[in-house]
Write a protein that holds these residues in place. Sequence first.
Motif, PDB file in Angstrom:
ATOM      1  N   LEU A 189       0.831  -1.202   0.000  1.00 30.17           N
ATOM      2  CA  LEU A 189       0.000   0.000   0.000  1.00 30.17           C
ATOM      3  C   LEU A 189       0.866   1.253   0.000  1.00 30.17           C
ATOM      4  O   LEU A 189       0.634   2.185  -0.786  1.00 30.17           O
ATOM      5  CB  LEU A 189      -0.925  -0.003   1.220  1.00 30.17           C
ATOM      6  N   VAL A 190       1.868   1.276   0.864  1.00 27.59           N
ATOM      7  CA  VAL A 190       2.752   2.448   0.948  1.00 27.59           C
ATOM      8  C   VAL A 190       3.462   2.695  -0.380  1.00 27.59           C
ATOM      9  O   VAL A 190       3.710   3.846  -0.771  1.00 27.59           O
ATOM     10  CB  VAL A 190       3.771   2.264   2.090  1.00 27.59           C
ATOM     11  N   ALA A 191       3.761   1.612  -1.094  1.00 23.88           N
ATOM     12  CA  ALA A 191       4.488   1.742  -2.358  1.00 23.88           C
ATOM     13  C   ALA A 191       3.597   2.129  -3.527  1.00 23.88           C
ATOM     14  O   ALA A 191       4.102   2.506  -4.593  1.00 23.88           O
ATOM     15  CB  ALA A 191       5.201   0.426  -2.677  1.00 23.88           C
ATOM     16  N   MET A 192       2.274   2.065  -3.361  1.00 26.99           N
ATOM     17  CA  MET A 192       1.371   2.386  -4.465  1.00 26.99           C
ATOM     18  C   MET A 192       1.406   3.878  -4.788  1.00 26.99           C
ATOM     19  O   MET A 192       1.484   4.721  -3.880  1.00 26.99           O
ATOM     20  CB  MET A 192      -0.065   1.979  -4.106  1.00 26.99           C
ATOM     21  N   PRO A 193       1.332   4.242  -6.061  1.00 27.10           N
ATOM     22  CA  PRO A 193       1.312   5.669  -6.415  1.00 27.10           C
ATOM     23  C   PRO A 193       0.089   6.387  -5.857  1.00 27.10           C
ATOM     24  O   PRO A 193       0.125   7.602  -5.644  1.00 27.10           O
ATOM     25  CB  PRO A 193       1.319   5.655  -7.951  1.00 27.10           C
ATOM     26  N   VAL A 234      -7.484   5.229   6.231  1.00 28.85           N
ATOM     27  CA  VAL A 234      -7.287   3.811   5.956  1.00 28.85           C
ATOM     28  C   VAL A 234      -8.113   2.994   6.945  1.00 28.85           C
ATOM     29  O   VAL A 234      -8.018   3.176   8.162  1.00 28.85           O
ATOM     30  CB  VAL A 234      -5.802   3.408   6.069  1.00 28.85           C
ATOM     31  N   PHE A 235      -8.931   2.095   6.417  1.00 27.33           N
ATOM     32  CA  PHE A 235      -9.678   1.142   7.231  1.00 27.33           C
ATOM     33  C   PHE A 235      -8.835  -0.118   7.374  1.00 27.33           C
ATOM     34  O   PHE A 235      -8.317  -0.639   6.379  1.00 27.33           O
ATOM     35  CB  PHE A 235     -10.995   0.750   6.561  1.00 27.33           C
ATOM     36  N   ASN A 282      -0.890   0.006  12.054  1.00 28.32           N
ATOM     37  CA  ASN A 282      -1.091   1.343  12.601  1.00 28.32           C
ATOM     38  C   ASN A 282       0.217   2.119  12.708  1.00 28.32           C
ATOM     39  O   ASN A 282       0.272   3.307  12.399  1.00 28.32           O
ATOM     40  CB  ASN A 282      -1.756   1.240  13.974  1.00 28.32           C
ATOM     41  N   GLU A 283       1.278   1.437  13.133  1.00 24.08           N
ATOM     42  CA  GLU A 283       2.573   2.109  13.241  1.00 24.08           C
ATOM     43  C   GLU A 283       3.024   2.645  11.894  1.00 24.08           C
ATOM     44  O   GLU A 283       3.504   3.780  11.785  1.00 24.08           O
ATOM     45  CB  GLU A 283       3.612   1.136  13.806  1.00 24.08           C
ATOM     46  N   VAL A 284       2.864   1.831  10.853  1.00 27.63           N
ATOM     47  CA  VAL A 284       3.254   2.262   9.505  1.00 27.63           C
ATOM     48  C   VAL A 284       2.406   3.448   9.051  1.00 27.63           C
ATOM     49  O   VAL A 284       2.922   4.454   8.544  1.00 27.63           O
ATOM     50  CB  VAL A 284       3.135   1.089   8.512  1.00 27.63           C
ATOM     51  N   LEU A 285       1.096   3.336   9.235  1.00 29.60           N
ATOM     52  CA  LEU A 285       0.191   4.381   8.748  1.00 29.60           C
ATOM     53  C   LEU A 285       0.357   5.681   9.512  1.00 29.60           C
ATOM     54  O   LEU A 285       0.295   6.773   8.921  1.00 29.60           O
ATOM     55  CB  LEU A 285      -1.253   3.875   8.834  1.00 29.60           C
ATOM     56  N   GLN A 286       0.585   5.589  10.826  1.00 33.16           N
ATOM     57  CA  GLN A 286       0.795   6.813  11.607  1.00 33.16           C
ATOM     58  C   GLN A 286       2.078   7.526  11.185  1.00 33.16           C
ATOM     59  O   GLN A 286       2.141   8.757  11.179  1.00 33.16           O
ATOM     60  CB  GLN A 286       0.842   6.488  13.103  1.00 33.16           C
ATOM     61  N   ALA A 287       3.099   6.745  10.819  1.00 34.19           N
ATOM     62  CA  ALA A 287       4.355   7.344  10.360  1.00 34.19           C
ATOM     63  C   ALA A 287       4.160   8.149   9.088  1.00 34.19           C
ATOM     64  O   ALA A 287       4.940   9.073   8.802  1.00 34.19           O
ATOM     65  CB  ALA A 287       5.403   6.247  10.133  1.00 34.19           C
ATOM     66  N   HIS A 288       3.102   7.831   8.344  1.00 34.05           N
ATOM     67  CA  HIS A 288       2.810   8.561   7.107  1.00 34.05           C
ATOM     68  C   HIS A 288       1.653   9.545   7.280  1.00 34.05           C
ATOM     69  O   HIS A 288       1.164  10.106   6.291  1.00 34.05           O
ATOM     70  CB  HIS A 288       2.486   7.569   5.982  1.00 34.05           C
ATOM     71  N   GLY A 289       1.219   9.745   8.504  1.00 36.46           N
ATOM     72  CA  GLY A 289       0.200  10.754   8.783  1.00 36.46           C
ATOM     73  C   GLY A 289      -1.200  10.397   8.325  1.00 36.46           C
ATOM     74  O   GLY A 289      -2.016  11.287   8.088  1.00 36.46           O
ATOM     75  N   LYS A 290      -1.506   9.107   8.211  1.00 36.48           N
ATOM     76  CA  LYS A 290      -2.841   8.693   7.772  1.00 36.48           C
ATOM     77  C   LYS A 290      -3.772   8.516   8.973  1.00 36.48           C
ATOM     78  O   LYS A 290      -3.351   8.101  10.046  1.00 36.48           O
ATOM     79  CB  LYS A 290      -2.774   7.371   6.994  1.00 36.48           C
ATOM     80  N   ARG A 291      -5.025   8.840   8.766  1.00 40.17           N
ATOM     81  CA  ARG A 291      -6.048   8.576   9.776  1.00 40.17           C
ATOM     82  C   ARG A 291      -6.495   7.120   9.638  1.00 40.17           C
ATOM     83  O   ARG A 291      -6.669   6.624   8.519  1.00 40.17           O
ATOM     84  CB  ARG A 291      -7.237   9.517   9.592  1.00 40.17           C
TER      85      ARG A 291
END
Length: 310
Positions: free
Chosen positions: A63-67, A75-76, A88-97
Amino acid sequence: MMTKTKVAIVGPGNIGSDLMIKIMRLSKVLEMGAFVGIDPESDGLKRAARMGVPITAEGIDGLVAMPEFSDIKIVFDATSAGAHKHHNEVLQAHGKRVVDLTPAAIGPYVIPPVNGQTALDAPNVNMVTCGGQATIPIVAAVNRVAKVHYGEIVASIASKSAGPGTRANIDEFTETTSQAIMDVGGATRGKAIIILNPAEPPLIMRDTVYCLCEEADQEAIRQSVEDMVAEVQTYVPGYRLKQAVQFEHIGSNRPLHIPEMDGDFTGLKVSVFLEVEGAAHYLPAYAGNLDIMTSAAMKTAEKIAERIAA
């Protein structure tokens, strides 16, 4: 016209697939940006691809690698409690809710008609469980009239509507739901039981709520419960009372002894019997447990999206 907020769903099982279809058919606020799994042969990913949704079978890293990832705001997570911590750790590092549909309970519990407005700025919100979404509104409805000292819920769902993720999270289901009965429902003590019913043909979701509370005006409690049912029906039309609210006076001559409570109980016992019929967006109508969970998650994400856009 409001620009739709792009979202991703991690987890292509029953819950994730139902949520995807709901968003695409019903939401005026959200737009599917990506659908994420780990098995390229999964039915969910294949369905998403046929519907034109960008997919990856490389999990959260894919997901992170997708354009498309940079445009995704929410993100659900519809995987498992164990996987959610890393996601959650990955998504929070990228500022996603993050809207968490697992019982991981990293973020605050959200039950839309009870506390749906209170956690819209939290980076991660937890949707408790399907049983929690169906029953905690009732506990809260009773509690706003008469203090609930003990709330117990029994959620019975069709075995066919319980996918691998649900089955892997049975312990977390009971623990998370029990805690949310207290934290959101307002009960002093809480207990949750889930039943996977193997009956054929599959039976509709049924929920029983027992509240041991202080003596109060029974008509006021009944009206509070009916008002809450009507509010839940605004986003889950198949949610309804199975029969009238039941009351029983527990006197000092025959007090109840509940192991989870401190001492014997005397007061009012309120019993509420519910059923939840699904909208059949993905699985048949008996899967009301999917419908109430995904409907609550979508409603919450829509509120978050509106807050982001404001």
